[in-house]
Design a protein around this motif. Structure first.
Motif, PDB file in Angstrom:
ATOM      1  N   LEU A  70       0.723  -1.216   0.127  1.00 16.69           N
ATOM      2  CA  LEU A  70      -0.069   0.010  -0.155  1.00 16.69           C
ATOM      3  C   LEU A  70       0.674   1.286  -0.187  1.00 16.69           C
ATOM      4  O   LEU A  70       0.642   2.194  -0.749  1.00 16.69           O
ATOM      5  CB  LEU A  70      -0.971  -0.014   1.198  1.00 16.69           C
ATOM      6  CG  LEU A  70      -1.763  -1.101   1.447  1.00 16.69           C
ATOM      7  CD1 LEU A  70      -2.439  -1.101   2.630  1.00 16.69           C
ATOM      8  CD2 LEU A  70      -2.792  -1.218   0.423  1.00 16.69           C
ATOM      9  N   PHE A  71       1.971   1.323   0.737  1.00 18.21           N
ATOM     10  CA  PHE A  71       2.791   2.532   0.775  1.00 18.21           C
ATOM     11  C   PHE A  71       4.361   1.778   0.851  1.00 18.21           C
ATOM     12  O   PHE A  71       4.568   0.719   1.314  1.00 18.21           O
ATOM     13  CB  PHE A  71       2.576   3.060   2.446  1.00 18.21           C
ATOM     14  CG  PHE A  71       1.286   3.574   2.460  1.00 18.21           C
ATOM     15  CD1 PHE A  71       0.892   4.840   2.209  1.00 18.21           C
ATOM     16  CD2 PHE A  71       0.262   2.879   3.003  1.00 18.21           C
ATOM     17  CE1 PHE A  71      -0.502   5.264   2.458  1.00 18.21           C
ATOM     18  CE2 PHE A  71      -1.034   3.015   3.262  1.00 18.21           C
ATOM     19  CZ  PHE A  71      -1.362   4.528   2.928  1.00 18.21           C
ATOM     20  N   LYS A  72       5.201   2.872   0.158  1.00 22.61           N
ATOM     21  CA  LYS A  72       6.582   2.518   0.449  1.00 22.61           C
ATOM     22  C   LYS A  72       7.105   3.498   1.651  1.00 22.61           C
ATOM     23  O   LYS A  72       6.688   4.587   1.703  1.00 22.61           O
ATOM     24  CB  LYS A  72       7.147   2.854  -0.777  1.00 22.61           C
ATOM     25  CG  LYS A  72       7.369   1.913  -1.976  1.00 22.61           C
ATOM     26  CD  LYS A  72       8.170   2.056  -3.007  1.00 22.61           C
ATOM     27  CE  LYS A  72       8.396   0.942  -4.027  1.00 22.61           C
ATOM     28  NZ  LYS A  72       9.116   1.469  -5.089  1.00 22.61           N
ATOM     29  N   VAL A  73       8.013   3.145   2.643  1.00 19.31           N
ATOM     30  CA  VAL A  73       8.486   3.850   3.553  1.00 19.31           C
ATOM     31  C   VAL A  73      10.110   3.554   3.720  1.00 19.31           C
ATOM     32  O   VAL A  73      10.480   2.392   3.439  1.00 19.31           O
ATOM     33  CB  VAL A  73       8.106   3.351   4.746  1.00 19.31           C
ATOM     34  CG1 VAL A  73       8.394   3.764   6.109  1.00 19.31           C
ATOM     35  CG2 VAL A  73       6.265   3.153   4.936  1.00 19.31           C
ATOM     36  N   LYS A  74      10.628   4.706   3.852  1.00 13.22           N
ATOM     37  CA  LYS A  74      12.351   4.564   4.016  1.00 13.22           C
ATOM     38  C   LYS A  74      12.468   5.242   5.263  1.00 13.22           C
ATOM     39  O   LYS A  74      12.065   5.661   5.946  1.00 13.22           O
ATOM     40  CB  LYS A  74      13.123   5.412   2.879  1.00 13.22           C
ATOM     41  CG  LYS A  74      12.789   6.906   3.207  1.00 13.22           C
ATOM     42  CD  LYS A  74      13.931   7.525   2.038  1.00 13.22           C
ATOM     43  CE  LYS A  74      13.914   9.209   2.238  1.00 13.22           C
ATOM     44  NZ  LYS A  74      14.700   9.705   1.668  1.00 13.22           N
TER      45      LYS A  74
END
Length: 152
Positions: free
Chosen positions: A148-152
């Motif tokens: 759903l989301f990309k997170v770094k």
């Protein structure tokens, strides 16, 4: 029939593990009580990718830029759908989204809602970091495990 009698019937259905519906019909009224089955979802486990070791061979500038982009993808994590449902970015159409690109999240930050069988489930990030990309559209159907989301 008195209100207290109806409440007793509702309590009886609610307490029962096997009874899910009651239909009662008299000459001057009809009562139908239905109980939704409870859905139990296993908690989602975060998947972490280990970045590959950097290459020591000299590369042209274009390839080095591609490698930098690939490194961002390798070090980014995703927040995945813990169930099948409809994705909503905000609690209501008039409300601001839970998160936008650039927002910082913690494991207990609510990032979206997934609607499944008329139940609205708030989804937590379960990881810390910065939202770098939203991978689905508002109102889109999502599958179990879909990023759903990309997170770094």
């Amino acid at each position: 029939m008195k209100f207290e009698d109806i409440k007793k019937l509702v309590d009886l259905i609610d307490a029962s593990h096997t009874l899910t519906e009651l239909n009662l019909e008299q000459e001057d009224y009809k009562i139908v009580i239905k109980k939704e089955k409870e859905i139990v979802h296993a908690p989602m486990q975060a998947v972490y990718e280990v970045p590959a070791a950097p290459q020591q061979v000299a590369q042209p500038v274009q390839l080095q830029q591609q490698s930098a982009a690939e490194t961002v993808n390798e070090t980014s994590k995703t927040i995945n759908a813990p169930m099948v449902g409809t994705f909503y970015k905000s609690p209501s159409p008039e409300s601001a989204p839970y998160v936008v690109v650039g927002d910082q999240v913690t494991p207990d930050s609510t990032v979206c809602i997934l609607e499944a069988m008329k139940l609205f489930n708030e989804i937590q990030a379960e990881i810390s970091g910065e939202i770098i990309e939203i991978l689905v559209e508002d109102g889109q159907m999502v599958e179990y495990g879909q990023p759903l989301f990309k997170v770094k």
